[in-house]
Motif scaffolding. Structure first.
Motif, PDB file in Angstrom:
ATOM      1  N   GLY A  34      42.115  21.242  47.320  1.00 46.35           N
ATOM      2  CA  GLY A  34      43.333  21.664  46.663  1.00 46.35           C
ATOM      3  C   GLY A  34      43.365  21.483  45.165  1.00 46.35           C
ATOM      4  N   PHE A  35      42.235  21.665  44.500  1.00 47.95           N
ATOM      5  CA  PHE A  35      42.214  21.550  43.045  1.00 47.95           C
ATOM      6  C   PHE A  35      42.776  22.816  42.412  1.00 47.95           C
ATOM      7  N   THR A  36      43.527  22.630  41.331  1.00 54.24           N
ATOM      8  CA  THR A  36      44.098  23.772  40.627  1.00 54.24           C
ATOM      9  C   THR A  36      43.021  24.481  39.813  1.00 54.24           C
ATOM     10  N   HIS A  37      43.337  25.688  39.390  1.00 54.94           N
ATOM     11  CA  HIS A  37      42.400  26.427  38.544  1.00 54.94           C
ATOM     12  C   HIS A  37      42.182  25.699  37.222  1.00 54.94           C
ATOM     13  N   GLU A  38      43.222  25.039  36.712  1.00 50.08           N
ATOM     14  CA  GLU A  38      43.071  24.287  35.473  1.00 50.08           C
ATOM     15  C   GLU A  38      42.081  23.137  35.660  1.00 50.08           C
ATOM     16  N   GLU A  39      42.186  22.457  36.778  1.00 46.38           N
ATOM     17  CA  GLU A  39      41.262  21.354  37.049  1.00 46.38           C
ATOM     18  C   GLU A  39      39.828  21.861  37.176  1.00 46.38           C
ATOM     19  N   ILE A  40      39.655  22.971  37.869  1.00 43.12           N
ATOM     20  CA  ILE A  40      38.316  23.535  38.036  1.00 43.12           C
ATOM     21  C   ILE A  40      37.769  23.998  36.690  1.00 43.12           C
ATOM     22  N   ALA A  41      38.618  24.599  35.854  1.00 45.60           N
ATOM     23  CA  ALA A  41      38.178  25.031  34.531  1.00 45.60           C
ATOM     24  C   ALA A  41      37.722  23.841  33.694  1.00 45.60           C
ATOM     25  N   GLN A  42      38.462  22.756  33.752  1.00 48.42           N
ATOM     26  CA  GLN A  42      38.075  21.553  33.013  1.00 48.42           C
ATOM     27  C   GLN A  42      36.744  21.012  33.519  1.00 48.42           C
ATOM     28  N   ASP A  43      36.560  21.003  34.833  1.00 47.86           N
ATOM     29  CA  ASP A  43      35.300  20.508  35.386  1.00 47.86           C
ATOM     30  C   ASP A  43      34.135  21.414  35.004  1.00 47.86           C
ATOM     31  N   LEU A  44      34.376  22.706  34.966  1.00 54.17           N
ATOM     32  CA  LEU A  44      33.322  23.633  34.555  1.00 54.17           C
ATOM     33  C   LEU A  44      32.918  23.404  33.101  1.00 54.17           C
ATOM     34  N   MET A  45      33.881  23.098  32.252  1.00 54.16           N
ATOM     35  CA  MET A  45      33.561  22.802  30.865  1.00 54.16           C
ATOM     36  C   MET A  45      32.674  21.569  30.774  1.00 54.16           C
ATOM     37  N   VAL A  46      33.018  20.553  31.549  1.00 54.48           N
ATOM     38  CA  VAL A  46      32.201  19.337  31.586  1.00 54.48           C
ATOM     39  C   VAL A  46      30.804  19.653  32.094  1.00 54.48           C
ATOM     40  N   MET A  47      30.727  20.403  33.185  1.00 56.23           N
ATOM     41  CA  MET A  47      29.437  20.725  33.790  1.00 56.23           C
ATOM     42  C   MET A  47      28.561  21.545  32.848  1.00 56.23           C
ATOM     43  N   MET A  48      29.170  22.511  32.162  1.00 55.70           N
ATOM     44  CA  MET A  48      28.389  23.361  31.277  1.00 55.70           C
ATOM     45  C   MET A  48      27.884  22.581  30.069  1.00 55.70           C
ATOM     46  N   ALA A  49      28.768  21.787  29.474  1.00 54.59           N
ATOM     47  CA  ALA A  49      28.362  21.005  28.307  1.00 54.59           C
ATOM     48  C   ALA A  49      27.315  19.973  28.674  1.00 54.59           C
TER      49      ALA A  49
END
Length: 417
Positions: free
Chosen positions: A228-243
């Motif tokens: 149940g993660f929000t799109h905002e949470e997933i976007a933040q995690d993707l930023m972390v993962m990419m960086a």
């Protein structure tokens, strides 16, 4: 520095400014001086005269990273937020109220780590290696006929993000702009916030695309997670993962190639052989880690660390490079580390880099190094080793350039996957 949370050293030495050219030119000497003058936990000053602690002792770093109840990843605990301006250049490195995995604690953090690990485990290792080989060949084809290039700008800084972009679900064309944005963000200079904003917009757009048209990619698997993660949470995690997946991996490639081209222990032998790429890569994780320092942990209550009194809310920075070189664990730094992987370069404890992410980074880095050594077997430095320079960052350790020369060869177009 007058903050009661970060006093001058008991030895009388002043706190260390966590910036300046020495982090690029002689970090090993600087960390030895910190340990000599301050012990295992050194008082430091961040941009804007903001106090913090830098853990330079191996055992103390193990303690901090292994005790999330005492040294939390929750940045809301910081006792300096009232002194932080809105345009502080380190905000991308030390976020405030960011709903990403970096600043989530407890059970919710474990759920997020499981989501990311599951999504990355969906990446077929053979396909990942094939992607890395394809992009490596394409990049090499662009300069192999010239007889020389800058390995950092033309290769190392381009390869990881192109592979990551593909497995995450980005188009191949999005890679160059993502490279620029992430470099700006991670370097923590005047364009840091603009880089962070570009990366954030890119993630939001990708999530919307994959929500409408799911595929066999990391983002689609993250969106399917039942927690149940929000799109905002997933976007933040993707930023972390990419960086975290791009810049350190690019520096891992560059630092490993520098080691193999400059150190007699790894340089080409009379018979054209080399020590294994894996051994050189592991040596870099000990001696020339792409990530020098990490922000951070925050004390949940008053405590002692080393011989220091740490106040509740104090920021404790993780001195990865310094701890890896602690003479209490590296009694003879001249000896090769071999297969010893007890370094902190991937972190430690529940907030360490997830194992699937480590495997992705290692496949990309090792493939990139092996392909270029195979394609350009007589590659050599085109500048004196002592003329090579590093980016001026206390956080990441990477070369500004790595000029090389080689016998010009014809391009070998790779087959599309």
């Amino acid at each position: 520095m007058t903050s009661p949370g970060c006093p001058a050293s008991a030895h009388g030495a002043a706190p260390v400014l966590l910036s300046g050219p020495r982090f690029a030119t002689e970090p090993a000497t600087l960390y030895r001086e910190m340990r000599r003058d301050h012990g295992a936990v050194a008082p430091v000053v961040l941009d804007g005269d903001i106090p913090a602690w830098l853990v330079v002792g191996y055992r103390e770093l193990h303690q901090v990273t292994g005790d999330p109840a005492l040294f939390s990843r929750d940045s809301d605990l910081w006792n300096q937020w009232e002194n932080i301006p809105a345009d502080w250049p380190l905000l991308p490195m030390i976020g405030h109220k960011q709903p990403s995995i970096l600043y989530t604690v407890g059970e919710r953090h474990r759920q997020r780590a499981a989501m990311i690990s599951h999504a990355l485990e969906s990446v077929d290792p053979f396909e990942l290696k094939a992607h890395a080989e394809q992009f490596a060949d394409e990049l090499i084809d662009g300069f192999c006929g010239a007889g020389g290039t800058d390995i950092i700008a033309d290769y190392a800084m381009m390869l990881p993000v192109r592979v990551l972009a593909r497995i995450y679900g980005f188009s191949d064309e999005a890679g160059p702009a993502l490279v620029t944005a992430m470099n700006d963000m991670i370097d923590g200079r005047e364009r840091a916030l603009a880089g962070q904003q570009h990366l954030g917009r890119s993630m939001v757009e990708l999530i919307a695309e994959k929500q409408a048209r799911p595929g066999e990619d990391v983002v689609s698997y993250m969106l399917q997670d039942p927690s149940g993660f929000t799109h905002e949470e997933i976007a933040q995690d993707l930023m972390v993962m990419m960086a975290a997946g791009h810049q350190p991996t690019a520096d891992w490639i560059g630092n490993s190639l520098r080691l193999m081209l400059t150190d007699d222990r790894f340089a080409a032998s009379l018979f054209g052989g080399r020590h294994s790429v894996a051994e050189a890569m592991n040596e870099v994780l000990w001696e020339d880690a792409p990530t020098q320092n990490v922000a951070g942990r925050w004390a949940t209550r008053d405590t002692r660390l080393g011989d220091r009194h740490i106040r509740a809310g104090d920021l404790v920075l993780l001195g990865i490079a310094a701890a890896n070189a602690d003479p209490q664990v590296r009694t003879d730094a001249s000896v090769l580390t071999g297969g010893n992987n007890a370094h902190f370069s991937f972190g430690h404890g529940e907030h360490r880099c997830p194992f699937p992410a480590q495997e992705v980074a290692e496949v990309i880095a090792r493939t990139g190094i092996e392909v270029i050594l195979d394609r350009l077997p007589d590659i050599d430095l085109a500048a004196p080793a002592d003329a090579l320079t590093r980016r001026p960052s206390p956080w990441l350790r990477g070369l500004t350039d790595l000029p090389v020369r080689f016998t010009p060869t014809a391009a070998v177009p790779s087959a599309s996957l």
